[in-house]
Motif scaffolding. Structure first.
Motif, PDB file in Angstrom:
ATOM      1  N   TRP A   1      26.138  22.962  13.547  1.00 49.35           N
ATOM      2  CA  TRP A   1      27.002  21.875  13.057  1.00 49.35           C
ATOM      3  C   TRP A   1      27.936  21.417  14.174  1.00 49.35           C
ATOM      4  O   TRP A   1      28.117  20.221  14.401  1.00 49.35           O
ATOM      5  CB  TRP A   1      27.840  22.312  11.851  1.00 49.35           C
ATOM      6  N   LEU A   2      28.542  22.380  14.867  1.00 54.53           N
ATOM      7  CA  LEU A   2      29.488  22.054  15.936  1.00 54.53           C
ATOM      8  C   LEU A   2      28.812  21.360  17.115  1.00 54.53           C
ATOM      9  O   LEU A   2      29.452  20.596  17.835  1.00 54.53           O
ATOM     10  CB  LEU A   2      30.203  23.325  16.414  1.00 54.53           C
ATOM     11  N   GLN A   3      27.540  21.612  17.303  1.00 53.55           N
ATOM     12  CA  GLN A   3      26.785  20.948  18.364  1.00 53.55           C
ATOM     13  C   GLN A   3      26.252  19.588  17.917  1.00 53.55           C
ATOM     14  O   GLN A   3      25.571  18.914  18.671  1.00 53.55           O
ATOM     15  CB  GLN A   3      25.615  21.827  18.826  1.00 53.55           C
ATOM     16  N   GLY A   4      26.569  19.200  16.681  1.00 54.36           N
ATOM     17  CA  GLY A   4      26.123  17.910  16.168  1.00 54.36           C
ATOM     18  C   GLY A   4      24.666  17.884  15.756  1.00 54.36           C
ATOM     19  O   GLY A   4      24.075  16.818  15.596  1.00 54.36           O
ATOM     20  N   LYS A   5      24.076  19.054  15.541  1.00 56.59           N
ATOM     21  CA  LYS A   5      22.667  19.159  15.153  1.00 56.59           C
ATOM     22  C   LYS A   5      22.590  19.356  13.635  1.00 56.59           C
ATOM     23  O   LYS A   5      22.263  20.433  13.134  1.00 56.59           O
ATOM     24  CB  LYS A   5      22.004  20.307  15.907  1.00 56.59           C
ATOM     25  N   ASP A   6      22.905  18.283  12.923  1.00 57.02           N
ATOM     26  CA  ASP A   6      23.033  18.356  11.472  1.00 57.02           C
ATOM     27  C   ASP A   6      21.731  18.743  10.775  1.00 57.02           C
ATOM     28  O   ASP A   6      21.744  19.551   9.845  1.00 57.02           O
ATOM     29  CB  ASP A   6      23.533  17.021  10.922  1.00 57.02           C
ATOM     30  N   GLU A   7      20.629  18.175  11.182  1.00 58.12           N
ATOM     31  CA  GLU A   7      19.354  18.465  10.527  1.00 58.12           C
ATOM     32  C   GLU A   7      18.963  19.935  10.714  1.00 58.12           C
ATOM     33  O   GLU A   7      18.558  20.609   9.764  1.00 58.12           O
ATOM     34  CB  GLU A   7      18.255  17.561  11.087  1.00 58.12           C
ATOM     35  N   GLU A   8      19.122  20.411  11.934  1.00 56.93           N
ATOM     36  CA  GLU A   8      18.798  21.807  12.219  1.00 56.93           C
ATOM     37  C   GLU A   8      19.728  22.749  11.449  1.00 56.93           C
ATOM     38  O   GLU A   8      19.288  23.760  10.908  1.00 56.93           O
ATOM     39  CB  GLU A   8      18.898  22.083  13.723  1.00 56.93           C
ATOM     40  N   ALA A   9      21.010  22.397  11.408  1.00 54.49           N
ATOM     41  CA  ALA A   9      21.976  23.215  10.664  1.00 54.49           C
ATOM     42  C   ALA A   9      21.608  23.254   9.188  1.00 54.49           C
ATOM     43  O   ALA A   9      21.713  24.302   8.542  1.00 54.49           O
ATOM     44  CB  ALA A   9      23.383  22.667  10.854  1.00 54.49           C
ATOM     45  N   GLY A  10      21.154  22.131   8.653  1.00 53.83           N
ATOM     46  CA  GLY A  10      20.736  22.080   7.259  1.00 53.83           C
ATOM     47  C   GLY A  10      19.557  23.005   6.988  1.00 53.83           C
ATOM     48  O   GLY A  10      19.503  23.669   5.945  1.00 53.83           O
ATOM     49  N   SER A  11      18.612  23.078   7.927  1.00 50.64           N
ATOM     50  CA  SER A  11      17.470  23.988   7.781  1.00 50.64           C
ATOM     51  C   SER A  11      17.931  25.439   7.733  1.00 50.64           C
ATOM     52  O   SER A  11      17.453  26.229   6.919  1.00 50.64           O
ATOM     53  CB  SER A  11      16.482  23.804   8.938  1.00 50.64           C
ATOM     54  N   VAL A  12      18.868  25.777   8.603  1.00 50.78           N
ATOM     55  CA  VAL A  12      19.407  27.144   8.612  1.00 50.78           C
ATOM     56  C   VAL A  12      20.164  27.405   7.319  1.00 50.78           C
ATOM     57  O   VAL A  12      20.009  28.467   6.695  1.00 50.78           O
ATOM     58  CB  VAL A  12      20.320  27.366   9.841  1.00 50.78           C
ATOM     59  N   GLU A  13      20.976  26.445   6.880  1.00 46.02           N
ATOM     60  CA  GLU A  13      21.753  26.602   5.644  1.00 46.02           C
ATOM     61  C   GLU A  13      20.839  26.875   4.446  1.00 46.02           C
ATOM     62  O   GLU A  13      21.139  27.736   3.613  1.00 46.02           O
ATOM     63  CB  GLU A  13      22.589  25.350   5.377  1.00 46.02           C
ATOM     64  N   ARG A  14      19.732  26.139   4.354  1.00 49.23           N
ATOM     65  CA  ARG A  14      18.806  26.332   3.224  1.00 49.23           C
ATOM     66  C   ARG A  14      18.193  27.728   3.244  1.00 49.23           C
ATOM     67  O   ARG A  14      18.132  28.401   2.219  1.00 49.23           O
ATOM     68  CB  ARG A  14      17.720  25.265   3.237  1.00 49.23           C
ATOM     69  N   ARG A  15      17.770  28.172   4.403  1.00 47.13           N
ATOM     70  CA  ARG A  15      17.193  29.522   4.498  1.00 47.13           C
ATOM     71  C   ARG A  15      18.249  30.581   4.229  1.00 47.13           C
ATOM     72  O   ARG A  15      17.988  31.589   3.570  1.00 47.13           O
ATOM     73  CB  ARG A  15      16.560  29.723   5.864  1.00 47.13           C
ATOM     74  N   ASN A  16      19.435  30.376   4.748  1.00 48.42           N
ATOM     75  CA  ASN A  16      20.506  31.349   4.537  1.00 48.42           C
ATOM     76  C   ASN A  16      20.901  31.415   3.065  1.00 48.42           C
ATOM     77  O   ASN A  16      21.217  32.487   2.550  1.00 48.42           O
ATOM     78  CB  ASN A  16      21.708  31.006   5.421  1.00 48.42           C
ATOM     79  N   ALA A  17      20.862  30.288   2.379  1.00 49.88           N
ATOM     80  CA  ALA A  17      21.158  30.283   0.937  1.00 49.88           C
ATOM     81  C   ALA A  17      20.097  31.082   0.184  1.00 49.88           C
ATOM     82  O   ALA A  17      20.425  31.830  -0.750  1.00 49.88           O
ATOM     83  CB  ALA A  17      21.220  28.850   0.412  1.00 49.88           C
ATOM     84  N   GLU A  18      18.845  30.959   0.600  1.00 47.85           N
ATOM     85  CA  GLU A  18      17.770  31.738  -0.036  1.00 47.85           C
ATOM     86  C   GLU A  18      17.954  33.220   0.243  1.00 47.85           C
ATOM     87  O   GLU A  18      17.777  34.056  -0.643  1.00 47.85           O
ATOM     88  CB  GLU A  18      16.405  31.262   0.464  1.00 47.85           C
ATOM     89  N   LEU A  19      18.332  33.559   1.468  1.00 38.39           N
ATOM     90  CA  LEU A  19      18.601  34.958   1.797  1.00 38.39           C
ATOM     91  C   LEU A  19      19.746  35.481   0.938  1.00 38.39           C
ATOM     92  O   LEU A  19      19.670  36.588   0.406  1.00 38.39           O
ATOM     93  CB  LEU A  19      18.924  35.102   3.291  1.00 38.39           C
ATOM     94  N   ARG A  20      20.789  34.691   0.762  1.00 39.76           N
ATOM     95  CA  ARG A  20      21.925  35.122  -0.058  1.00 39.76           C
ATOM     96  C   ARG A  20      21.503  35.352  -1.508  1.00 39.76           C
ATOM     97  O   ARG A  20      21.911  36.339  -2.123  1.00 39.76           O
ATOM     98  CB  ARG A  20      23.046  34.091  -0.004  1.00 39.76           C
ATOM     99  N   ARG A  21      20.680  34.464  -2.053  1.00 39.47           N
ATOM    100  CA  ARG A  21      20.206  34.654  -3.436  1.00 39.47           C
ATOM    101  C   ARG A  21      19.423  35.956  -3.569  1.00 39.47           C
ATOM    102  O   ARG A  21      19.589  36.694  -4.541  1.00 39.47           O
ATOM    103  CB  ARG A  21      19.363  33.468  -3.877  1.00 39.47           C
ATOM    104  N   THR A  22      18.609  36.245  -2.573  1.00 39.31           N
ATOM    105  CA  THR A  22      17.822  37.480  -2.611  1.00 39.31           C
ATOM    106  C   THR A  22      18.728  38.696  -2.480  1.00 39.31           C
ATOM    107  O   THR A  22      18.551  39.691  -3.196  1.00 39.31           O
ATOM    108  CB  THR A  22      16.766  37.465  -1.490  1.00 39.31           C
ATOM    109  N   ILE A  23      19.705  38.640  -1.585  1.00 43.90           N
ATOM    110  CA  ILE A  23      20.657  39.744  -1.428  1.00 43.90           C
ATOM    111  C   ILE A  23      21.433  39.949  -2.730  1.00 43.90           C
ATOM    112  O   ILE A  23      21.616  41.089  -3.180  1.00 43.90           O
ATOM    113  CB  ILE A  23      21.623  39.485  -0.253  1.00 43.90           C
ATOM    114  N   ASP A  24      21.872  38.866  -3.360  1.00 44.34           N
ATOM    115  CA  ASP A  24      22.604  38.978  -4.625  1.00 44.34           C
ATOM    116  C   ASP A  24      21.741  39.624  -5.700  1.00 44.34           C
ATOM    117  O   ASP A  24      22.223  40.444  -6.485  1.00 44.34           O
ATOM    118  CB  ASP A  24      23.101  37.612  -5.091  1.00 44.34           C
ATOM    119  N   ARG A  25      20.474  39.264  -5.731  1.00 50.78           N
ATOM    120  CA  ARG A  25      19.560  39.871  -6.716  1.00 50.78           C
ATOM    121  C   ARG A  25      19.408  41.364  -6.436  1.00 50.78           C
ATOM    122  O   ARG A  25      19.446  42.181  -7.365  1.00 50.78           O
ATOM    123  CB  ARG A  25      18.206  39.174  -6.673  1.00 50.78           C
TER     124      ARG A  25
END
Length: 115
Positions: free
Chosen positions: A28-52
């Motif tokens: 995000w800080l490097q202005g790479k919004d699309e790439e950051a969004g890809s990481v955010e989506r995967r990280n959200a999935e990882l968080r859901r799995t960790i929560d489960r």
């Protein structure tokens, strides 16, 4: 797998999640919004799995704790290398692809623990 081994694995996966958060912030800080969004989506999935996993901590998990701990540690180290490459903008595109692959691998690994 003992309760303490389960806690240890959850802590290691929490480290993975933290690294994903760090990588997204860096992008995000490097202005790479699309790439950051890809990481955010995967990280959200990882968080859901960790929560489960956290909710099911006392149930039976599949796998060997020692082997999983080593595997998660190896993936976390590789993810940190990719983050450093992106910070220095050395092979940034390749580093990002590898980082996304590592997050996918961590998601699959954590899903495999759930019976």
């Amino acid at each position: 797998m003992t309760k303490e081994q389960k806690r240890s694995l959850l802590r290691a996966l929490g480290t993975s999640y933290g690294k994903g958060t760090d990588l997204a912030a860096l992008l995000w800080l490097q202005g790479k919004d699309e790439e950051a969004g890809s990481v955010e989506r995967r990280n959200a999935e990882l968080r859901r799995t960790i929560d489960r996993l956290r909710r099911e901590t006392w149930k039976e998990w599949r796998g060997s704790a020692a082997g999983l701990q080593d595997q998660i540690g190896r993936l976390n180290r590789q993810l940190q290398i990719r983050i450093r490459e992106i910070e220095r903008e050395i092979r940034a595109a390749r580093g990002l692809v590898k980082a996304l692959d590592l997050l996918d691998e961590l998601i699959e690994l954590s899903r495999a623990l759930i019976a």
